[in-house]
Design an enzyme around this catalytic site. Structure first.
Site, mmCIF file in Angstrom:
data_model
loop_
_atom_site.group_PDB
_atom_site.id
_atom_site.type_symbol
_atom_site.label_atom_id
_atom_site.label_comp_id
_atom_site.label_asym_id
_atom_site.label_seq_id
_atom_site.Cartn_x
_atom_site.Cartn_y
_atom_site.Cartn_z
ATOM 1 N N HIS B 411 -21.913 15.896 4.499
ATOM 2 C CA HIS B 411 -20.785 16.458 5.225
ATOM 3 C C HIS B 411 -21.182 16.944 6.625
ATOM 4 O O HIS B 411 -20.341 17.221 7.465
ATOM 5 C CB HIS B 411 -20.176 17.617 4.414
ATOM 6 C CG HIS B 411 -18.706 17.792 4.612
ATOM 7 N ND1 HIS B 411 -18.106 17.706 5.849
ATOM 8 C CD2 HIS B 411 -17.694 18.023 3.713
ATOM 9 C CE1 HIS B 411 -16.800 17.915 5.718
ATOM 10 N NE2 HIS B 411 -16.527 18.089 4.433
ATOM 11 N N ASP B 415 -16.949 13.826 7.725
ATOM 12 C CA ASP B 415 -15.986 14.731 7.097
ATOM 13 C C ASP B 415 -15.359 14.054 5.879
ATOM 14 O O ASP B 415 -15.511 12.844 5.664
ATOM 15 C CB ASP B 415 -14.919 15.150 8.093
ATOM 16 C CG ASP B 415 -15.460 16.172 9.083
ATOM 17 O OD1 ASP B 415 -14.918 16.264 10.189
ATOM 18 O OD2 ASP B 415 -16.450 16.860 8.731
#
Lengths: 669, 439
Positions: B411, B415
């Site tokens: 992450h 995203d």
């Protein structure tokens, strides 16, 4: 009250009268200028003025030489000026400046100028009487013709120090003058209320001393009476009590209310009896001086006062970095230290070891004298002074009345004036009556005088629980003294240390509390015959070890050694450390040991709360946190007064089995 | 006394004052008193002088004593310049409530949001007691039951590189002591030393006085351990899963099998998915980007690492430039790489340079799992088993071949939404493989 007649004035020279006038003007104008400065906020603390009482300081000090010494009270500006302290130094002190007479450490109530014989003013009522007696004792021992003078108020006449001080001055025929400035109020409590016999001068008779009462607002009368008394003291005919009746016409301290306890009319009445105006009128009336001459003196003083104020305002404030200087005298250097007595050294008892130290130092230093109850011919309750009376006589081996506060306060004054008193108080419990003198005067004197006074006094006595001595003959108390800056606190645990530490104590310039565990007095141990001393703040590693550091004090040192003998299992190797002095405390040695063992136990007969163990534990937790492999533990005596019965007594002292189990538990932690 | 309350003037402006005259009343802490003049003169009271009841400080100027004919300063000077009151600004920030370091550490350990804790200290300062009162008792208990260690032992553990959190303390209350750390270090000393010298410090684990038996650790095992731990601890891993309808894929594979020649390998499901995956990565190159301290690195070449189970352990040989390979080439090269991996004949170049990893546990009947990112890559695809399952198609329950995809991505780099879009693209490709393979 002796009256002053024109004939008396005639007996005093014109020159002296003008000096008296000038000195009174100096005090008055300085005080009024200081009062203005106080209103402007230039004086940071209290300001007790001497307005109205000028004739007394001036009349007495006119007879004093620089070598004579004055001890005074919170209302001491006038005494300082009359004794020769310059107005610049006085103003600078009250303004908190670095060049004030006490270097900014004292203010109005603590004026020190030993160079001019101003030995200090005190915020505590009474000690100055004892200190003047002590100065008298020094001068007697040194066979000089100096005189010690105490100025104090009527309030002090009802204090125990007055009773003990006058009595001692009488029995030892001391060259001292006790000047009671009876201004009729102890702050705001009238003497007429607080005294069963408000005729202070008459009380001298109760002590076998001459007492004289004069009009304190008549400088010539004071001058005459003081002259007679000082002459008596100087010539070996002893002390005098001089009561001077007067009145302060300003408030107790600047900024305080004045008419809650006395009337405006009464103050006005006394203002009309101004000692300066009275002398002025007389000088003019008798044709001794013209108004112009007196005006000229007044103008000169005005210039001096303005100069003093300007000087003080322009003077630097003290450097904050100096705030902790002069708590102790500068340490002596080059002391040859001895680590341990060599094998084959002769063995003597603890008490014999300290006796040797005292006897050797008394032979070497004629300024040492010993005071205590039964330490003269009798040789001391614990044989601390056996045989010394025959060698040194009654002045150096001085038996005392049971006046602990008195002779400790006297010792303070003696130590300030060139001699080295040893106060032998038998049991530590007895000296608690004099704790004010020790904590407030003796401990603080070097600091307050910014190192210009030394305090070479040794206070010795027995401590500790045993012999069913019960609660007034068994106290330890050393944490109390170790808490106070300015004191050295020594607790030797064996004859070798006792002799070396006492030798050091008798050569150092700091006040030393020398506390001897009673249960160890007959303990024998090796003591070299050669001269040696043990400096303060150096712990002894009594027994090296690897698993547990045990710090033990005094009597507990042999107790821990006995416990160690029982702990023979592997993994319990004890390193025993004896700090020997609890102030200063050798934290370095303890830390080095804990770094090795990781475990710390403190064994102390004294109480745990706020004690030496707490101090050591906090220091190690701070500096040696990462060295610790287990919590720090303490073994202390119970926090209780000492009981009498043997079973109860044993229950309040750490026993060997307690120490053994504490060490085992700590190793298991 | 530093200040008092001004009572009232006892003399009027302009009156002649003698020394000793009471000038005004000052109320101190204890009493009111008349203040006398030390000097003589004419009293002049300035218009802005203190009013009765006002607080006055020591040294504050109240009025003047002037000589006859002398003017007071306030008569000669011009009006004082007005000044604006300056209020001390208050940031009023509600960002972080004040709290000491001990409180903050406690909050971290107990996972308490300090902003939510009402502070009882001065200025709303949050104290350790406040934190204790806020968190459920069970958490407090857990915190208090944590392993304790003496300061000395903690220092030694740091020096010897011993992880003390797994040690059992020999102290009476379970406290870890110096001796415990020393015996742990002695028991595992050589291994611990090797590990720390190879730079894989997070893998150090010292089991203290566990009885054993103990297996020796190969270099490869250590490398795997280090890379796996790093993939978990040094990334921000998130795993998402999706189920695909694999009916068309199964159908396609059937066709390949039926038309296969003898000397050519039939592309397996894994080969098909690798090829489809390459297509999806071309459309979503972000999944191949890498997090480095300097920034995000964009690697060249669509090289896909493929996890292969071998006797020695997990290996991930790299299939290069998959986007440029035909499906047939993928199948052939993959077969060769897997053989090399299993025979231990891979070169160093064969296992380097991957930008994405695919791991297939479908042959074991595993449907979904959480694969671990193969650093410095940012994502790994876990491929599950193809399962014949009931599916709802146009409100009718019908049998279908279902395949679950598990994507773990970092992450820090990608995203959630772009990762999901990538997985959606891949799912669509699997559901319509013919079209995707044409691209």
């Amino acid at each position: 009250m002796s009256s002053t007649l024109a004939s008396v004035t005639a007996a005093v020279s014109r020159q002296t009268l003008l000096v008296l006038y000038r000195q009174m003007q100096l005090i008055r104008q300085c005080e009024e200028q200081l009062a203005r400065a106080h209103q402007k906020g230039l004086i940071h603390g209290a300001c007790h003025t001497y307005v109205g009482q000028e004739a007394i300081a001036v009349g007495v000090c006119a007879h004093l030489q620089t070598e004579d010494v004055v001890f005074s009270t919170h209302r001491g500006h006038g005494h300082a000026l009359a004794k020769g302290v310059g107005p610049r130094e006085l103003f600078a002190e009250l303004f908190g400046r670095a060049n004030g007479c006490s270097r900014g450490r004292g203010g109005s109530m603590h004026l020190f100028s030993p160079e001019t014989g101003m030995m200090g003013t005190s915020g505590i009522v009474g000690p100055c009487i004892l200190q003047a007696a002590g100065a008298g004792y020094s001068f007697k021992l040194l066979e000089s013709d100096q005189v010690g003078v105490a100025f104090f108020g009527d309030g002090a006449a009802n204090n125990g120090a007055f009773h003990e001080g006058l009595n001692m001055a009488s029995i030892w025929n001391l060259p001292a003058l006790f000047v009671c400035e009876n201004n009729q109020f102890a702050t705001e409590v009238p003497l007429s209320y607080s005294a069963g016999n408000p005729d202070v001068g008459s009380r001298a008779g109760a002590y076998g001393l001459p007492g004289v009462t004069v009009d304190g607002n008549d400088v010539v009368a004071v001058y005459a009476a003081a002259g007679e008394a000082i002459d008596r003291a100087r010539h070996g005919r002893g002390a005098t009590l001089l009561e001077c009746r007067t009145y302060r016409t300003r408030a107790h301290a600047e900024g305080m209310g004045d008419f809650s306890y006395r009337t405006r009319e009464e103050v006005e009445e006394w203002k009309r009896r101004c000692p300066i105006a009275a002398l002025e009128a007389r000088l003019v009336a008798e044709g001794i001086a013209t108004p112009d001459e007196l005006r000229q003196i007044t103008a000169e003083i005005e210039t001096l006062t303005a100069d003093a104020q300007q000087f003080a305002e322009q003077s630097p404030l003290p450097d904050p970095a100096t705030a902790a200087q002069h708590i102790y005298a500068a340490p002596r250097i080059g002391i040859r230290s001895v680590s341990a007595p060599p094998p084959g050294t002769r063995e003597i008892t603890y008490i014999k070891a300290t006796h040797e130290a005292l006897a050797e130092e008394m032979a070497a230093n004629p300024k040492i004298f010993v005071m205590g109850e039964g330490i003269g011919k009798r040789g001391g309750n614990f044989n601390t002074t056996v045989g010394l009376y025959d060698l040194y006589g009654a002045v150096r081996m001085c038996d005392t009345p049971i006046s602990e506060r008195g002779f400790v306060g006297l010792g303070c004054g003696a130590a300030m004036t060139g001699t080295r008193p040893v106060i032998d108080f038998m049991f530590a419990d007895f000296i608690l009556d004099s704790v004010g003198e020790i904590l407030n005067q003796i401990a603080k004197m070097q600091y307050m005088s910014s190192g210009r006074l030394k305090m070479p006094i040794l206070l010795r006595g027995c401590i500790g629980i045993g012999h069913s001595a019960a609660t007034h003959h068994s106290g330890n108390y050393y944490p109390l003294y170790a808490h106070i800056p300015g004191l050295r606190v020594v607790v030797p645990s064996n004859p070798f240390d006792a002799k070396g530490l006492m030798k050091h104590a008798l050569r150092c310039d700091d006040p030393v509390m020398f506390l001897e565990p009673r249960e160890l007095l007959n303990l024998k141990g090796p003591v070299p015959t050669e001269d040696y001393e043990i400096p303060f703040g150096q712990a002894a590693i009594v027994q090296p070890g690897t698993d547990v550091t045990v710090v033990a004090i005094g009597r507990m040192v042999p107790q821990v050694l006995a416990a160690a003998k029982q702990l023979t299992q592997p993994g319990i190797s004890i390193e025993l450390i004896d700090p020997r002095t609890v102030a200063p405390l050798d934290m370095e040695s303890i830390l080095a040991s804990v770094a090795k063992t990781g475990r710390l136990l403190i064994v102390d007969e004294c109480f745990a709360p706020f004690g030496i163990g707490a101090e050591i534990a906090a220091g190690i937790a701070d500096c040696g946190f990462d060295e610790l492999d287990a919590p720090i533990r303490r073994v202390n005596g119970l926090h209780t007064p000492t009981p009498y019965s043997p079973t109860l007594e044993a229950a309040v002292v750490p026993q060997i089995e307690h120490i053994v189990s504490a060490i085992k538990n700590l190793v298991d932690e | 006394m530093e200040e008092g309350t001004f009572g009232e003037w006892l003399k009027r402006d302009g009156e002649t004052i003698e020394r000793g005259t009471a000038l005004f009343v000052l109320e101190g802490e204890k009493s009111a008193q008349d203040i006398e003049s030390l000097d003589r003169g004419i009293l002049r009271i300035p218009p802005d002088g203190p009013r009765p009841g006002e607080t006055v400080k020591v040294g504050q100027l109240l009025g003047y004593l002037v000589e006859a004919g002398e003017r007071a300063p306030f008569e000669t000077s011009t009006a004082p310049a007005g000044h604006l009151p300056v209020a001390v600004g208050d940031a009023g920030s509600a960002a972080t409530p004040p709290a000491g370091p001990a409180t903050r550490r406690m909050a971290r350990e107990l996972k308490v949001d300090l902003q939510r804790v009402p502070g009882s200290g001065p200025g709303g300062r949050v104290t350790p007691d406040d934190v204790n009162a806020w968190v459920p008792a069970v958490l407090v208990k857990r915190a208090s039951e944590r392993v304790t260690i003496s300061p000395r032992a903690r220092r030694l553990a740091g020096q010897l590189g011993v992880d003390w959190t797994s040690l059992r303390g020999s102290g009476r209350t379970g406290r870890i002591r110096e001796r415990d750390v020393r015996s742990a270090a002695a028991a595992n000393g050589p291994a611990a030393a090797q590990l720390s010298s190879s730079g894989h410090s997070p893998l150090q684990r010292v089991a203290g006085d566990l009885p054993g038996p103990w297996l020796s650790v190969t270099t490869m095992r250590k490398t795997i351990a280090a890379r796996m731990a790093a993939g978990v601890h040094e990334t921000a891993p998130v795993t998402i899963t999706t189920r695909c309808d694999a009916s068309n894929l199964v159908n396609l594979r059937q066709q390949f099998r039926q038309t296969a020649c003898n000397d050519e390998p039939v592309p397996g499901y894994n080969d098909l998915i690798i090829k489809l995956l390459a297509g999806a990565l071309v459309r979503h190159p972000q999944l191949t980007h890498q997090w480095h301290e300097r920034g995000i690195y964009v690697p060249e070449g669509l090289h896909i690492a493929v996890a292969v189970d071998t006797d020695a352990g997990l290996l991930a040989p790299v299939l290069r430039d998959v986007d440029r390979l035909s499906l047939r080439d993928v199948a052939a090269r993959m077969k060769h790489l897997a053989e090399q991996a299993r025979s231990g004949s891979l070169s160093a170049a064969d296992i380097q340079g991957g930008v994405f990893t695919i791991s297939n546990l479908g042959m074991f009947g595993i449907e979904a799992f959480t694969p671990i990112i193969n650093l410095p890559q940012s994502a790994i695809l876990g491929v599950g088993a193809i399962v014949r399952d009931a599916a709802v198609v146009n409100d009718t329950v019908v049998p279908r071949d279902r395949l679950t995809l598990s994507l773990t991505f970092d992450h820090r780099v990608v995203d959630g939404a772009p990762a999901a879009r990538f997985l959606q693209t891949l799912r669509q490709a699997i559901e319509a493989p013919g079209a995707a393979l044409l691209q």
